[in-house]
Design a protein around this motif. Structure first.
Motif, PDB file in Angstrom:
ATOM      1  N   ASP A  15       0.750  -1.137   0.131  1.00 41.36           N
ATOM      2  CA  ASP A  15       0.114  -0.012  -0.032  1.00 41.36           C
ATOM      3  C   ASP A  15       1.051   1.190   0.051  1.00 41.36           C
ATOM      4  N   LYS A  16       0.459   2.174  -0.896  1.00 43.28           N
ATOM      5  CA  LYS A  16       1.252   3.404  -1.191  1.00 43.28           C
ATOM      6  C   LYS A  16       1.258   4.169   0.092  1.00 43.28           C
ATOM      7  N   ALA A  17      -0.025   4.421   0.940  1.00 49.00           N
ATOM      8  CA  ALA A  17      -0.218   5.100   1.710  1.00 49.00           C
ATOM      9  C   ALA A  17       0.633   4.770   3.099  1.00 49.00           C
ATOM     10  N   HIS A  18       0.611   3.364   3.248  1.00 48.08           N
ATOM     11  CA  HIS A  18       1.293   2.881   4.299  1.00 48.08           C
ATOM     12  C   HIS A  18       2.837   3.034   4.128  1.00 48.08           C
ATOM     13  N   PHE A  19       3.251   2.883   3.045  1.00 48.47           N
ATOM     14  CA  PHE A  19       4.696   3.134   2.827  1.00 48.47           C
ATOM     15  C   PHE A  19       5.219   4.462   3.117  1.00 48.47           C
ATOM     16  N   MET A  20       4.323   5.478   2.514  1.00 42.34           N
ATOM     17  CA  MET A  20       4.566   7.025   2.459  1.00 42.34           C
ATOM     18  C   MET A  20       4.428   7.294   4.109  1.00 42.34           C
ATOM     19  N   HIS A  21       3.577   6.685   4.888  1.00 38.21           N
ATOM     20  CA  HIS A  21       3.568   6.868   6.491  1.00 38.21           C
ATOM     21  C   HIS A  21       4.671   6.413   6.984  1.00 38.21           C
ATOM     22  N   LEU A  22       5.253   5.401   6.443  1.00 36.17           N
ATOM     23  CA  LEU A  22       6.568   4.713   7.184  1.00 36.17           C
ATOM     24  C   LEU A  22       7.725   5.451   6.845  1.00 36.17           C
ATOM     25  N   VAL A  23       7.795   6.180   5.690  1.00 30.68           N
ATOM     26  CA  VAL A  23       8.980   7.299   5.390  1.00 30.68           C
ATOM     27  C   VAL A  23       8.637   8.407   6.381  1.00 30.68           C
ATOM     28  N   GLU A  24       7.675   8.936   6.396  1.00 29.10           N
ATOM     29  CA  GLU A  24       7.485  10.180   7.344  1.00 29.10           C
ATOM     30  C   GLU A  24       7.919   9.732   8.693  1.00 29.10           C
ATOM     31  N   MET A  25       7.291   8.681   9.163  1.00 31.68           N
ATOM     32  CA  MET A  25       7.817   8.249  10.581  1.00 31.68           C
ATOM     33  C   MET A  25       9.280   8.096  10.641  1.00 31.68           C
ATOM     34  N   GLY A  26      10.059   7.567   9.510  1.00 30.03           N
ATOM     35  CA  GLY A  26      11.188   7.396   9.649  1.00 30.03           C
ATOM     36  C   GLY A  26      11.922   8.821   9.576  1.00 30.03           C
ATOM     37  N   VAL A  27      11.561   9.960   8.938  1.00 29.87           N
ATOM     38  CA  VAL A  27      12.240  11.151   8.986  1.00 29.87           C
ATOM     39  C   VAL A  27      12.103  11.661  10.250  1.00 29.87           C
ATOM     40  N   GLN A  28      10.890  11.603  10.639  1.00 28.01           N
ATOM     41  CA  GLN A  28      10.704  12.009  12.165  1.00 28.01           C
ATOM     42  C   GLN A  28      11.852  11.547  13.200  1.00 28.01           C
ATOM     43  N   SER A  29      11.825  10.021  13.180  1.00 26.05           N
ATOM     44  CA  SER A  29      12.798   9.530  13.994  1.00 26.05           C
ATOM     45  C   SER A  29      14.341   9.975  13.740  1.00 26.05           C
ATOM     46  N   VAL A  30      14.473  10.452  12.483  1.00 22.26           N
ATOM     47  CA  VAL A  30      16.131  10.985  12.198  1.00 22.26           C
ATOM     48  C   VAL A  30      16.106  12.275  12.690  1.00 22.26           C
ATOM     49  N   LEU A  31      15.021  13.066  12.489  1.00 15.43           N
ATOM     50  CA  LEU A  31      15.134  14.274  13.095  1.00 15.43           C
ATOM     51  C   LEU A  31      15.028  14.518  14.555  1.00 15.43           C
ATOM     52  N   GLY A  32      14.400  13.375  15.238  1.00 13.60           N
ATOM     53  CA  GLY A  32      14.262  13.386  16.700  1.00 13.60           C
ATOM     54  C   GLY A  32      15.708  12.731  17.241  1.00 13.60           C
ATOM     55  N   GLY A  33      16.535  12.420  16.360  1.00 10.68           N
ATOM     56  CA  GLY A  33      17.900  11.987  16.944  1.00 10.68           C
ATOM     57  C   GLY A  33      17.978  10.360  17.315  1.00 10.68           C
ATOM     58  N   LYS A  34      16.871   9.687  16.981  1.00 13.76           N
ATOM     59  CA  LYS A  34      16.993   8.370  17.400  1.00 13.76           C
ATOM     60  C   LYS A  34      17.914   7.434  16.356  1.00 13.76           C
ATOM     61  N   MET A  35      17.700   8.046  15.155  1.00 18.61           N
ATOM     62  CA  MET A  35      18.618   7.153  13.948  1.00 18.61           C
ATOM     63  C   MET A  35      19.448   8.418  13.143  1.00 18.61           C
ATOM     64  N   GLU A  36      20.100   7.734  12.434  1.00 17.33           N
ATOM     65  CA  GLU A  36      21.062   8.697  11.227  1.00 17.33           C
ATOM     66  C   GLU A  36      20.285   8.495   9.872  1.00 17.33           C
ATOM     67  N   LYS A  37      19.737   7.130   9.766  1.00 19.35           N
ATOM     68  CA  LYS A  37      18.977   6.814   8.569  1.00 19.35           C
ATOM     69  C   LYS A  37      18.285   5.293   8.850  1.00 19.35           C
ATOM     70  N   VAL A  38      17.382   5.290   8.117  1.00 21.02           N
ATOM     71  CA  VAL A  38      16.505   3.909   7.999  1.00 21.02           C
ATOM     72  C   VAL A  38      16.091   3.654   6.794  1.00 21.02           C
ATOM     73  N   VAL A  39      15.910   2.288   6.491  1.00 19.35           N
ATOM     74  CA  VAL A  39      15.688   1.850   5.214  1.00 19.35           C
ATOM     75  C   VAL A  39      14.488   0.946   5.124  1.00 19.35           C
ATOM     76  N   PRO A  40      13.172   1.655   4.992  1.00 24.02           N
ATOM     77  CA  PRO A  40      11.908   0.716   4.844  1.00 24.02           C
ATOM     78  C   PRO A  40      11.722   0.247   3.582  1.00 24.02           C
ATOM     79  N   ALA A  41      11.146  -0.944   3.501  1.00 25.43           N
ATOM     80  CA  ALA A  41      10.846  -1.574   2.155  1.00 25.43           C
ATOM     81  C   ALA A  41       9.430  -1.915   1.989  1.00 25.43           C
TER      82      ALA A  41
END
Length: 405
Positions: free
Chosen positions: A139-165
């Motif tokens: 599902d495109k909406a699910h993946f895009m939400h996953l990317v957005e959560m990844g961006v927020q986690s990076v901005l929050g300092g929890k990770m430098e990078k994440v690779v959702p699939a």
């Protein structure tokens, strides 16, 4: 079935013969062609019970190893032992007499199956258990939400990078020609590791991976960092390519991860070359190469050591590895199975070549499941990351749906 047994075969028919050998055996087998090579290799183990082995590659018999993305409880990988092995050139006319004795005996009175008969043989294989239960990962909406959560986690300092699939299911056409599909992949992607494997009760997969995880030949160890993705555009994309800061930093993270692994084992004598732009199918990536003399540095088991340290790489998981892996386990929503795991020939003719299982598809009776991921940093745009995964899915998908493309 055809009634005459021909001895002279075209390139497509040669691949078909090998697939026929494997699919009719009832056992596990793998067929592959390494990058920049015209040699096709195959291992076949007649046992109907899958074999698993510890990941100490220096101690393994010759064979082909396949490890999922996630660590197994038993800390083992699937292994196809080279009880039967062959190696043939496919850049010219081929006679059956060129096959090794074990293959000639098995095919002695057999004519070549038609593509439809081969597809029927493929469809009778046991269902891949990983092909069930995948839903929202398409599902495109699910993946895009996953990317957005990844961006927020990076901005929050929890990770430098994440690779959702994500996955993409496509129908296998009625006129699907497996041997032509594999040959087309080999011709279209000369710099990729083209592979097909089947393990009873486990799965049937094929792929065109651009990424070496580890390679050993004699005393030399090799690995690479591969990241950053954009479409290959124009007649000479290498001359017109321009990389953004996001893509440059994404690739640098992977290189730094490799160096950090070397520091963990106090290995400081290595060669690093790159980054440089490389073509992988219809995509461009940034790549750096690392080379180490295992004898000079006193690390004869560097292959196994680095395999353990590198997998899963930051290019398919993220950084730091623990935090990014936990993020994916919590939110990705499906089992990656062998996607982003590793696979390749081990200790065959004194060489081991293990690749990250990218640009890959699992096959079942009437459908294929394509897998793709995208590196997410603070600068990621969900729509662009979705488009990147679409491009990656096309690398295999277009050949399944139209192998002459």
């Amino acid at each position: 079935m055809n009634t005459e047994v021909s001895t002279n075969h075209t390139q497509t028919e040669v691949i078909q013969l090998l697939l026929q050998l494997g699919l009719s055996s009832g056992g596990s087998f793998a067929i592959w062609r390494k990058p920049k090579s015209n040699t096709v290799e195959m291992v076949l183990d007649d046992s109907t019970v899958p074999t698993k082995v510890p990941i100490t590659i220096e101690e393994l018999d010759p064979g082909f190893i396949i490890h999922p993305f996630a660590d197994q409880e038993d800390k083992k990988a699937y292994f196809i032992k080279a009880n039967n092995y062959l190696k043939i050139q496919i850049d010219g006319p081929f006679e059956r007499d060129e096959l090794p004795e074990w293959a000639k005996i098995r095919l002695e009175n057999e004519s070549l199956l038609t593509p439809k008969e081969l597809k029927s043989l493929l469809s009778k294989l046991p269902q891949d258990p990983y092909n069930t239960g995948i839903d929202e990962s398409q599902d495109k909406a699910h993946f895009m939400h996953l990317v957005e959560m990844g961006v927020q986690s990076v901005l929050g300092g929890k990770m430098e990078k994440v690779v959702p699939a994500r996955t993409k299911k496509i129908a296998i056409p009625e006129d699907f020609n497996l041997s032509l599909t594999l040959l087309s992949l080999m011709k279209s992607y000369p710099f990729a590791f083209i592979n097909f494997f089947h393990i009873p009760q486990v799965g049937t997969w094929m792929g065109a991976s651009p990424e070496v995880l580890i390679e050993t030949k004699g005393d030399i160890f090799y690995t690479m960092s591969l990241a950053g993705t954009q479409p290959a555009v124009g007649d000479n994309p290498l001359k017109t390519v321009a990389w953004t800061q996001k893509e440059i930093e994404e690739q640098a993270l992977v290189s730094r991860y490799i160096v950090s692994c070397l520091k963990k084992i106090r290995l400081r004598e290595y060669e690093e070359h790159g980054p440089k732009t490389v073509v992988a199918g219809n995509l461009l990536h940034l790549r750096s190469d690392f080379k180490i003399d295992m004898q000079a540095t006193g690390f004869p088991q560097l292959g196994s050591i680095m395999l353990d340290l590198l997998h899963p790489t930051s290019a398919v998981c993220g950084m730091p590895r623990k935090e990014s892996h936990e993020f994916l386990q919590a939110y990705e929503g499906f089992d990656r199975s062998f996607y982003a795991g590793f696979l390749g020939p081990v200790n065959i003719q004194d060489q081991t070549s293990i690749y990250v299982n990218l640009r890959t598809a699992s096959l079942s009776e009437n459908q294929a499941i394509l897998y793709a991921g995208a590196g997410v940093t603070e600068d990621s745009d969900p729509e662009k990351e979705w488009e990147e995964t679409e491009l990656k899915c096309q690398i295999i998908g277009k050949f399944i749906q139209n192998p002459t493309t």
